[in-house]
Design an enzyme around this catalytic site. Structure first.
Site, PDB file in Angstrom:
ATOM      1  N   GLU A 394       0.839  -1.216   0.000  1.00 48.18           N
ATOM      2  CA  GLU A 394       0.000   0.000   0.000  1.00 48.18           C
ATOM      3  C   GLU A 394       0.874   1.266   0.000  1.00 48.18           C
ATOM      4  O   GLU A 394       0.584   2.237   0.679  1.00 48.18           O
ATOM      5  CB  GLU A 394      -1.005  -0.021   1.161  1.00 48.18           C
TER       6      GLU A 394
HETATM    7  C1  LIG Z   1       2.223  -9.827   0.343  1.00 48.12           C
HETATM    8  C2  LIG Z   1       1.984  -8.746  -0.661  1.00 48.12           C
HETATM    9  C3  LIG Z   1       0.685  -8.391  -0.997  1.00 48.12           C
HETATM   10  C4  LIG Z   1       0.454  -7.406  -1.975  1.00 48.12           C
HETATM   11  N1  LIG Z   1      -0.834  -7.129  -2.345  1.00 48.12           N
HETATM   12  C5  LIG Z   1      -1.039  -6.310  -3.426  1.00 48.12           C
HETATM   13  C6  LIG Z   1      -2.350  -6.138  -3.975  1.00 48.12           C
HETATM   14  O1  LIG Z   1      -3.335  -6.689  -3.474  1.00 48.12           O
HETATM   15  N2  LIG Z   1      -2.486  -5.366  -5.081  1.00 48.12           N
HETATM   16  C7  LIG Z   1      -1.430  -4.741  -5.669  1.00 48.12           C
HETATM   17  O2  LIG Z   1      -1.615  -4.054  -6.677  1.00 48.12           O
HETATM   18  N3  LIG Z   1      -0.173  -4.864  -5.166  1.00 48.12           N
HETATM   19  C8  LIG Z   1       0.042  -5.647  -4.063  1.00 48.12           C
HETATM   20  N4  LIG Z   1       1.318  -5.814  -3.568  1.00 48.12           N
HETATM   21  C9  LIG Z   1       2.421  -5.089  -4.173  1.00 48.12           C
HETATM   22  C10 LIG Z   1       2.962  -3.978  -3.298  1.00 48.12           C
HETATM   23  O3  LIG Z   1       2.060  -2.917  -3.234  1.00 48.12           O
HETATM   24  C11 LIG Z   1       4.335  -3.579  -3.839  1.00 48.12           C
HETATM   25  O4  LIG Z   1       5.209  -4.612  -3.442  1.00 48.12           O
HETATM   26  C12 LIG Z   1       4.823  -2.244  -3.361  1.00 48.12           C
HETATM   27  O5  LIG Z   1       4.069  -1.221  -3.936  1.00 48.12           O
HETATM   28  C13 LIG Z   1       6.301  -1.981  -3.673  1.00 48.12           C
HETATM   29  O6  LIG Z   1       6.609  -2.264  -4.997  1.00 48.12           O
HETATM   30  P1  LIG Z   1       7.853  -3.249  -5.331  1.00 48.12           P
HETATM   31  O7  LIG Z   1       7.703  -4.442  -4.466  1.00 48.12           O
HETATM   32  O8  LIG Z   1       7.887  -3.447  -6.782  1.00 48.12           O
HETATM   33  O9  LIG Z   1       9.120  -2.468  -4.831  1.00 48.12           O
HETATM   34  P2  LIG Z   1       9.998  -1.407  -5.662  1.00 48.12           P
HETATM   35  O10 LIG Z   1       9.111  -0.331  -6.181  1.00 48.12           O
HETATM   36  O11 LIG Z   1      10.875  -2.120  -6.606  1.00 48.12           O
HETATM   37  O12 LIG Z   1      10.874  -0.784  -4.490  1.00 48.12           O
HETATM   38  C14 LIG Z   1      12.005  -1.460  -3.935  1.00 48.12           C
HETATM   39  C15 LIG Z   1      12.625  -0.551  -2.882  1.00 48.12           C
HETATM   40  O13 LIG Z   1      13.043   0.675  -3.501  1.00 48.12           O
HETATM   41  C16 LIG Z   1      12.434   1.777  -2.861  1.00 48.12           C
HETATM   42  N5  LIG Z   1      12.156   2.795  -3.865  1.00 48.12           N
HETATM   43  C17 LIG Z   1      11.471   2.668  -5.029  1.00 48.12           C
HETATM   44  N6  LIG Z   1      11.423   3.843  -5.671  1.00 48.12           N
HETATM   45  C18 LIG Z   1      12.105   4.740  -4.922  1.00 48.12           C
HETATM   46  C19 LIG Z   1      12.385   6.127  -5.043  1.00 48.12           C
HETATM   47  N7  LIG Z   1      11.929   6.863  -6.060  1.00 48.12           N
HETATM   48  N8  LIG Z   1      13.115   6.719  -4.085  1.00 48.12           N
HETATM   49  C20 LIG Z   1      13.559   6.012  -3.027  1.00 48.12           C
HETATM   50  N9  LIG Z   1      13.302   4.705  -2.837  1.00 48.12           N
HETATM   51  C21 LIG Z   1      12.573   4.077  -3.777  1.00 48.12           C
HETATM   52  C22 LIG Z   1      11.166   1.217  -2.230  1.00 48.12           C
HETATM   53  O14 LIG Z   1      10.714   2.011  -1.166  1.00 48.12           O
HETATM   54  C23 LIG Z   1      11.642  -0.157  -1.799  1.00 48.12           C
HETATM   55  O15 LIG Z   1      12.294  -0.074  -0.574  1.00 48.12           O
HETATM   56  C24 LIG Z   1       1.554  -6.754  -2.570  1.00 48.12           C
HETATM   57  C25 LIG Z   1       2.851  -7.097  -2.204  1.00 48.12           C
HETATM   58  C26 LIG Z   1       3.082  -8.078  -1.279  1.00 48.12           C
HETATM   59  C27 LIG Z   1       4.496  -8.443  -0.936  1.00 48.12           C
END
Ligand SMILES: Cc1cc2nc3c(=O)[nH]c(=O)nc-3n(C[C@H](O)[C@H](O)[C@H](O)COP(=O)(O)OP(=O)(O)OC[C@H]3O[C@@H](n4cnc5c(N)ncnc54)[C@H](O)[C@@H]3O)c2cc1C
Length: 582
Positions: A394
């Protein structure tokens, strides 16, 4: 009501802090559930207790096996837990945001996976339908979503698009008859394997914008979900991929306006934050009870370990940050329920604060249990595993901190712009620009304070010292914002560490205001002497925040950020840690 912002519904309390403005109208008196809804919530909580309290062993089993059996889901449906926020005219319970959050608090005392199944359905899965759906869409789907005949899921994330949600590749191509053909794959979708109703975001490159939200039914040809992910925590909740292969989506399934899907996604996530917040508070309350039982029962060196100061420090601060979390979640729920338009920064602040509070509480609870805490036989390791996700999904806490900081600074920048007619004038001319925001802040404070200092005019006198500390923090934050904006102008976008410090300061101050409001209401209702512990909590929290905020703001100008980033660059360049002692 001495100030125009107190009656305006669009004035964000949190953004105000960045320009030294204390808008207390929506925080005082402290909001609470009232009347009939309070009674309804009490009844729901009792039935949750009756249903979930005896199931501790089953929850452990569900976690171990990574599954919620379908009979269990049916029981959740029978309890009405899928109908919580659906209006009564569509056969739901019609709970307010605040009441819903309180209900998720209760389920989270027992099992985080249960809260997630319910929360993904209500907080995000069907929220776009509630907020943006047409009457026809609501009439068609909400009654079936209320019974749980249809479980809902929210499909935004893709393998190439997480935090950068605007970069999604799932594509909806418009056909001649107005329908769309949907292709793409979403990952990590909560309820992905069980949902019948999906809110899906796809690229639609229309003149109006690049993303559109759609209602997609599992029954549409070409919808499929992958196997359940094997996760670290919330293992029993169902997380899967969801694929769309040439799925024909009728024109009437567009949710909100075509091309405005990004706005829909952000509105859903903002509005849903109190569900996650309530869940975190419930888990903290349970952990505090467990820790007290453990610390009083466990004897070492001839005493209960609860008698040692280092254990008291943990239990005291666990209770204080849980109280702070509950206060801030209540205020955000109230902002949403009372129709405040601009609450996204407050909601983001609450998510960051509360998810990190739970992480701290879970870690400390495990520590209080010592070796037992590490054993699967005890509940702590599961709660630690379950809690970790709250800082990731979220909106990650990094992204939300940037959102808080940059949104606050944007408003402050706009004020500077208005005052000096030209932003570049302010940013380029240090003499002309100097002190504008802080004098704006003191002028604002002056408007609230015919008798002087009290910008937080409604805080009980027993907490006047703490009110003064918060006011001072707000004024200093405005100075910090101004100095950062003058130094970096639009380049602030690249200054993440400075932005984080300002965001963290504002988060502490906003939480302080929520706590002061809550304890003030208690003092007013019960009188001094009857709420000694709560006064202590407020004093402890505000003093701790004061120190933190002073540190963050001092470090705006006194830090080793450059060295740290250069160090990171060199380690990243080397591809690893290149030192050893042999
Ligand atoms: C158990 C689980 C349930 C989920 N449920 C849903 C769901 O129901 N629906 C849905 O749509 N999604 C869902 N998600 C997805 C979740 O919302 C994403 O994992 C989350 O938004 C982060 O995206 P990412 O994992 O691709 O991380 P990334 O975006 O790749 O980020 C990796 C790291 O880099 C940091 N980062 C990224 N960009 C920047 C920046 N510009 N500046 C500084 N730091 C940065 C982030 O904070 C993080 O620490 C779920 C994920 C999990 C693990």
């Amino acid at each position: 009501m001495s100030h125009e912002t107190e009656t305006r519904t669009d004035a964000s309390i949190a953004k105000g802090l960045f320009l030294g403005d204390i808008r207390e109208g929506h925080i005082f008196p402290f909001p609470g559930l009232k009347g009939e809804e309070r009674e309804t919530v009490r009844m729901i909580l009792e039935s949750i207790d009756r249903f979930m309290a005896p199931k501790e062993k089953e929850f452990r089993q569900f976690d171990h096996e990574g599954v919620q059996p379908s009979e269990y889901i049916e029981e959740l449906k029978a309890l009405g837990l899928f109908s919580l926020i659906i209006p009564p005219e569509y056969d739901g319970l019609g709970l307010s945001n605040s009441a819903y959050s309180r209900v998720l608090q209760q389920t989270s005392r027992y099992d985080a996976s249960t809260s997630l199944t319910i929360g993904a359905h209500s907080s995000i899965g069907l929220k776009a339908l509630l907020l943006f759906g047409s009457d026809a869409q609501k009439t068609k789907y909400l009654p079936r979503l209320a019974t749980g005949e249809m479980i809902a899921a929210f499909c935004l994330t893709e393998s190439g698009s997480g935090s950068d949600a605007a970069s999604i590749k799932t594509r909806a191509t418009k056909n001649g008859d107005g329908s769309f053909t949907l292709n793409g794959e979403k990952i990590w979708i909560t309820n992905g394997g069980t949902a019948e109703f999906f809110t899906v975001f796809a690229a639609t490159d229309s003149d109006a914008g690049k993303i559109t939200a759609f209602i997609v039914e599992r029954s549409f040809s070409g919808v499929s979900s992958g196997p359940k992910e094997d996760k670290m925590g919330i293992r029993a909740s169902c997380t899967t991929t969801v694929r769309f292969d040439d799925v024909r989506v009728p024109a009437e399934c567009v949710l909100g306006e075509e091309g405005k899907g990004f706005k829909v996604a952000m509105a859903v996530l903002n509005n849903g934050r109190t569900g996650l917040g309530g869940g975190c508070v419930g888990a903290m309350k349970r952990l505090i009870e467990l820790s007290i039982a453990q610390a009083t029962a466990r004897k070492q060196f001839g005493k209960s370990i609860s008698e040692f100061q280092l254990i008291k420090e943990k239990i005291g601060s666990m209770a204080a940050i849980c109280f702070a979390s509950e206060s801030v979640v209540s205020v955000v729920g109230h902002l949403i329920d009372s129709g405040v338009e601009d609450f996204s920064v407050e909601a983001a602040m609450s998510k960051v604060f509360v998810s990190e509070a739970l992480w701290q509480v879970a870690d400390e609870a495990l520590q209080i249990s010592g070796g037992n805490g590490f054993m699967k036989e005890y509940p702590y390791e599961r709660v630690v595993r379950d809690s970790r996700i709250n800082r990731i999904f979220e909106g990650t806490n990094e992204i939300l901190r940037l959102y808080v900081g940059l949104s606050g600074m944007k408003d402050a920048g706009d004020v500077l712009k208005d005052m000096a007619k030209s932003v570049s004038g302010i940013f380029n001319d240090p003499i002309k620009g100097f002190g504008v925001l802080s004098s704006y802040a003191s002028k604002k404070i002056g408007q609230y304070t015919p008798i002087g200092r009290q910008a937080l005019s409604q805080v009980h006198p027993a907490l006047s010292q703490e009110a003064a500390m918060v006011e001072q923090g707000v004024a200093k934050l405005a100075q910090g914002v101004e100095s950062v904006l003058r130094a970096h102008g639009k380049g602030i976008i690249g200054q993440q560490l400075l932005t984080k410090r300002l965001a963290d300061s504002a988060i502490e101050l906003f939480v302080n205001m929520c706590v002061l409001s809550r304890v003030t209401s208690m003092l007013n209702e019960r009188g001094i002497g009857a709420v000694d512990t709560e006064v202590r909590i407020a004093k402890y929290l505000v003093h701790a925040s004061h120190q933190k905020v002073s540190g963050y703001l001092k470090a705006l100008n006194d830090n080793r950020d450059h060295d740290l980033c250069a160090l990171a660059d060199s380690v990243i360049g080397a591809g690893g840690y290149s030192w050893d002692v042999v």
